[in-house]
Design an enzyme around this catalytic site. Structure first.
Site, mmCIF file in Angstrom:
data_model
loop_
_atom_site.group_PDB
_atom_site.id
_atom_site.type_symbol
_atom_site.label_atom_id
_atom_site.label_comp_id
_atom_site.label_asym_id
_atom_site.label_seq_id
_atom_site.Cartn_x
_atom_site.Cartn_y
_atom_site.Cartn_z
ATOM 1 N N GLU A 142 0.832 -1.201 0.000
ATOM 2 C CA GLU A 142 0.000 0.000 0.000
ATOM 3 C C GLU A 142 0.871 1.258 0.000
ATOM 4 O OE1 GLU A 142 -3.996 -1.506 2.401
ATOM 5 O OE2 GLU A 142 -2.483 -0.353 3.481
ATOM 6 N N CYS A 143 0.619 2.166 -0.905
ATOM 7 C CA CYS A 143 1.170 3.521 -0.920
ATOM 8 C C CYS A 143 2.708 3.508 -0.847
ATOM 9 C CB CYS A 143 0.553 4.343 0.206
ATOM 10 S SG CYS A 143 0.718 6.124 -0.032
#
Length: 452
Positions: free
Chosen positions: A328-329
């Site tokens: 994620e991210c």
């Protein structure tokens, strides 16, 4: 169900809400209470300070991503073993996912929890007018249990007396504290506060606890919390039931990557053995069946991550072997070819055919709604997922990308898609909470078991 609790809200951002919340948490700890911290909204940084202040992981409460049932469930499950709950709000009390609907606001969460609310207001260079403002907060939604206020940044004793008298008589709100303008400085950078995991903040927390004890009616807040009405008791979500897949899941959790919802980690730990990995110091991946890389600040530690070539090579090989990887991210940034910052360009894992570039202004901020257009290690085609994104980077593709998600709300990678897919690696900007999409845990673990 009887849970002593209080929400510390704000009239807006940057009024001292976090400073007061963590000071109160540490003050209560110093008095011998077991404090369970919570944070309204999809925030990862403030909860890191909650953890350092209390020794207990802070839990996110968000009624845009979670149903009322799931919000109550995580609140109650995580309170076990505690004496009192301190819930830090987000932004302004009534700020929500849009200008009309209350979902995602501190006010909405406080109503679900039937929690008394104390609001923090900046009293600098204002006196009688602050009562008009606070009266508006009180009357805007009479279902919110707004019980009092802490006035921050008050001036001399004469000013403090004037604002107290005005608020108590004209707004009919109890003043729980008058905090003077202080030299205590909270450490900020582009996403907000610097995460507490990066430095030793014990002295700061003790300063804040002393500030609260000297200027706030802590006994009154405790009394208010213990008078909170009973709330509905709900059953535990089945995703937290123990189920042994006999698998090991590596989680990179360190100074570079610290953005995880604790419920996600707990759900994984109930079904597998979680192995924590340090991206800055570990030289290779341990023997794991799957890998989870959360968000964080890889751009801040880019030079150190680049130096750890052996771990980057180990992660590349793990991805290339088709083992399941979810990022994620910041994790997405780490799996790309490089990160471009104002300080230069730094090599990363190199598995995904992208570079990411940092900007001075944020590139996306807000809630996301996606439709799954291609099945992947955590979600099934046709499903809808709801989460949040907040990033200062954008993606520079080096070849055509395969995507798992179509963006219905949000930005993702290119405004239309998110979830870069390659083999069994999925990397996206969206941050998912397990209670918004519980299937992600079993699907991730089943993928790993199928490949074992």
């Amino acid at each position: 169900m009887d849970i002593p609790r209080v929400v510390i809200a704000g009239v807006r951002s940057k009024v001292g809400k976090t400073m007061i919340s963590i000071g109160l948490m540490r003050a209560l700890i110093n008095r011998g209470y077991k404090v369970q911290p919570y944070k309204v909204g999809p925030d990862f940084i403030d909860p890191s300070f909650h953890y350092i202040a209390t020794g207990r992981h802070s839990i996110n409460l968000d009624d845009f991503m979670l149903s009322k049932f799931d919000l109550l469930e995580t609140f109650e499950r995580n309170f076990r073993g505690a004496d009192i709950a301190v819930i830090e709000g987000k932004t302004g009390l009534y700020d929500s996912h849009n200008s009309l609907d209350e979902k995602g606001s501190t006010a909405s969460v406080s109503k679900i929890l039937k929690s008394p609310v104390i609001i923090v207001a900046d009293a600098e260079r204002i006196n009688r007018s602050i009562s008009a403002m606070l009266l508006g907060y009180k009357l805007f939604d009479r279902d919110v249990m707004l019980e009092g206020v802490i006035l921050n940044r008050v001036g001399n004793p004469r000013h403090a007396n004037r604002v107290r008298k005005s608020v108590e008589r004209l707004a009919n709100l109890k003043v729980f504290g008058l905090i003077p303008r202080t030299s205590v400085n909270m450490p900020y950078r582009h996403l907000g506060l610097i995460p507490a995991y990066e430095r030793d903040f014990e002295d700061l927390l003790d300063q804040l606890a002393d500030l609260i004890e000297m200027n706030v009616d802590v006994d009154g807040i405790v009394d208010l919390a213990y008078k909170a009405p009973e709330i509905e008791e709900v059953n535990e979500n089945p995703i937290f039931e123990r189920k042994n897949y006999n698998l090991k899941v590596g989680v990179i959790r360190d100074r570079s990557f610290s953005f995880y919802y604790q419920d996600n980690i707990d759900a994984l730990a109930n079904r597998s053995k979680v192995v924590v990995i340090d991206s800055l110091n570990d030289k290779k991946l341990p023997n794991v069946d799957a890998l989870y890389i959360g968000g964080g600040f890889p751009e801040v530690f880019a030079e150190e991550l680049e130096r750890n070539r052996s771990l980057r090579r180990s992660i590349y090989n793990f991805c290339d072997e088709g083992k399941p990887v979810y990022a994620e991210c910041g994790g997405l940034m780490f799996l790309g070819e490089s990160i471009i910052t104002r300080g230069g360009e730094f090599d990363m894992v190199g598995f995904l055919p992208i570079k990411t570039r940092m900007h001075v202004k944020f590139q996306a901020l807000g809630y996301c709604i996606y439709r799954v257009i291609k099945s992947n290690p955590i979600s099934k085609r046709g499903d809808t997922i709801v989460g949040h994104e907040f990033h200062y980077s954008d993606v520079l593709p080096l070849e055509r990308l395969e995507f798992a998600y179509e963006v219905k709300r949000g930005k993702g990678v290119d405004g239309r898609h998110d979830g870069i897919l390659k083999k069994n690696t999925l990397a996206n900007y969206i941050h998912l909470h397990v209670l918004s999409y519980p299937q992600m845990i079993d699907r991730f673990l089943r993928t790993a078991r199928r490949l074992d």
